[in-house]
Design an enzyme around this catalytic site. Structure first.
Site, PDB file in Angstrom:
ATOM      1  N   GLY A  65       2.799   2.101  10.879  1.00  0.00           N
ATOM      2  CA  GLY A  65       3.802   3.160  10.765  1.00  0.00           C
ATOM      3  C   GLY A  65       4.504   3.493  12.066  1.00  0.00           C
ATOM      4  O   GLY A  65       5.178   4.520  12.158  1.00  0.00           O
ATOM      5  N   SER A 115       3.661  -2.284  10.325  1.00  0.00           N
ATOM      6  CA  SER A 115       5.107  -2.351  10.597  1.00  0.00           C
ATOM      7  C   SER A 115       5.744  -3.678  10.183  1.00  0.00           C
ATOM      8  O   SER A 115       6.681  -4.140  10.842  1.00  0.00           O
ATOM      9  CB  SER A 115       5.389  -2.035  12.074  1.00  0.00           C
ATOM     10  N   GLU A 118      -6.712   4.637   8.026  1.00  0.00           N
ATOM     11  CA  GLU A 118      -6.446   6.053   7.732  1.00  0.00           C
ATOM     12  C   GLU A 118      -7.649   6.691   7.051  1.00  0.00           C
ATOM     13  O   GLU A 118      -7.943   7.872   7.270  1.00  0.00           O
ATOM     14  CB  GLU A 118      -5.175   6.171   6.872  1.00  0.00           C
ATOM     15  N   ASN A 155       0.863  -1.176   0.000  1.00  0.00           N
ATOM     16  CA  ASN A 155       0.000   0.000   0.000  1.00  0.00           C
ATOM     17  C   ASN A 155       0.903   1.230   0.000  1.00  0.00           C
ATOM     18  O   ASN A 155       1.509   1.537   1.014  1.00  0.00           O
ATOM     19  CB  ASN A 155      -0.892  -0.031   1.253  1.00  0.00           C
ATOM     20  N   LYS A 190       0.040   4.247  -0.188  1.00  0.00           N
ATOM     21  CA  LYS A 190      -0.615   5.411   0.442  1.00  0.00           C
ATOM     22  C   LYS A 190      -0.394   6.648  -0.447  1.00  0.00           C
ATOM     23  O   LYS A 190      -0.410   6.520  -1.661  1.00  0.00           O
ATOM     24  CB  LYS A 190      -0.095   5.583   1.871  1.00  0.00           C
ATOM     25  N   HIS A 201      -9.416   1.190   5.030  1.00  0.00           N
ATOM     26  CA  HIS A 201      -8.143   1.343   5.752  1.00  0.00           C
ATOM     27  C   HIS A 201      -8.366   2.296   6.937  1.00  0.00           C
ATOM     28  O   HIS A 201      -9.149   3.232   6.839  1.00  0.00           O
ATOM     29  CB  HIS A 201      -7.084   1.905   4.799  1.00  0.00           C
ATOM     30  N   GLU A 231      -5.161  -4.975  10.556  1.00  0.00           N
ATOM     31  CA  GLU A 231      -4.146  -3.949  10.775  1.00  0.00           C
ATOM     32  C   GLU A 231      -4.453  -3.212  12.082  1.00  0.00           C
ATOM     33  O   GLU A 231      -5.274  -2.281  12.080  1.00  0.00           O
ATOM     34  CB  GLU A 231      -4.151  -2.942   9.621  1.00  0.00           C
TER      35      GLU A 231
HETATM   36  P1  13P Z   1       3.218   0.244   7.626  1.00  0.00           P
HETATM   37  O1  13P Z   1       3.697  -1.040   6.994  1.00  0.00           O
HETATM   38  O2  13P Z   1       3.948   1.445   7.122  1.00  0.00           O
HETATM   39  O3  13P Z   1       3.151   0.141   9.111  1.00  0.00           O
HETATM   40  O4  13P Z   1       1.699   0.462   7.122  1.00  0.00           O
HETATM   41  C1  13P Z   1       0.813  -0.588   7.188  1.00  0.00           C
HETATM   42  C2  13P Z   1      -0.410  -0.230   6.453  1.00  0.00           C
HETATM   43  O5  13P Z   1      -1.147   0.648   6.842  1.00  0.00           O
HETATM   44  C3  13P Z   1      -0.687  -0.948   5.198  1.00  0.00           C
HETATM   45  O6  13P Z   1      -1.973  -0.683   4.744  1.00  0.00           O
END
Ligand code: 13P
Length: 249
Positions: free
Chosen positions: A169, A209, A95, A9, A11, A93, A163
């Site tokens: 992150g 992560s 976010e 992803n 983002k 997601h 997740e």
């Molecule tokens: P990270 O791997 O940067 O922690 O992000 C995970 C994520 O949100 C994938 O959709």
């Protein structure tokens, strides 16, 4: 047997020059023993699909609208994603749930639209740190599952990504026991709702992560069929390490 899936992803990262990562990834994995998916920002989708043609890499979107078209400035429909070359779309997601106030009911409507258009919906679920600390994780996941997943799913058109919000992150990862507990419970809920054939065939990804250095142990956990990777999917060298771990799991 469920085919393993390494999904990246990107983002809100990536411009045209970053498509060089597709080339490097395809060179490193000409015949991967798993599915590889990258979800770039919508602006790159069409060029990413071209860069990925004749490679084992699939491309996907990061969101879609629940309607096919109309007056929704800034949004993108499932048909548009498909037209640009996407085969998958990430939905719900954390976010987007946080930044755009998406509720599980919205995610379900989007998933219906995506699946009707022939896309595979990757529906994201996960608890916040406060919910984890209050020992509410499994209840939160159960609620998100029943409200976010439509009835029309199959083992092909649905992927679930667990997740934990606090692991995204942050470099923090749940214990392997915690990941296993949630994945086993997602599997049980899927089988209870959709039967063993469908519920047993849906791939379950862990996200939060994931790095080359922790991928091996995460992929050894029961009912982990792959990963949804953020930061470590941006560079082919990092993502490749995760793909190798998945192939060897
Ligand atoms: P990270 O791997 O940067 O922690 O992000 C995970 C994520 O949100 C994938 O959709």
């Amino acid at each position: 047997m469920r085919r393993k899936l390494a999904a990246g992803n990107w983002k809100m990262n990536g411009i045209g020059a970053d498509l060089a990562e597709f080339e490097a990834l395809a060179r490193a994995h000409p015949r991967p023993d798993c599915e590889i998916l990258i979800c770039p920002p919508a602006s790159l989708l069409h060029r990413a699909a071209e860069a990925a043609s004749d490679t084992p890499i699939a491309v996907g979107g990061q969101d879609c609208h629940s309607e096919a078209k109309g007056a929704h400035t800034g949004d993108i429909s499932a048909a548009m994603l498909r037209d640009a070359g996407a085969s998958h779309v990430i939905l719900g997601h954390s976010e987007r749930r946080a930044d755009h106030d998406e509720r599980s009911e919205d995610v379900r409507a989007k998933a219906r639209a995506a699946i009707s258009e022939g896309l595979t919906a990757i529906i994201c679920l996960g608890e916040s740190l406060a919910e984890r600390e209050a020992a509410n994780t499994l209840d939160i996941i159960a609620g998100q599952m029943s409200s976010s997943i439509p009835d029309m799913v199959t083992g092909e058109n649905l992927v679930i990504a667990y997740e934990p919000v606090w692991a995204i992150g942050t470099g923090k990862v749940p214990t392997l026991e915690q990941i296993g507990e949630v994945h086993d419970s997602i599997r049980a809920m899927l089988e209870a709702r959709f039967g063993q054939d469908i519920g047993g065939a849906v791939r379950l990804l862990y996200g939060g992560s994931v790095k080359p250095s922790n991928a091996d142990e995460i992929f050894a956990v029961s009912n982990v069929d792959g990963a949804l990777v953020g930061g470590a999917s941006l560079k082919a060298a990092d993502f490749s390490g995760i793909i190798c771990a998945l192939e060897n799991s």
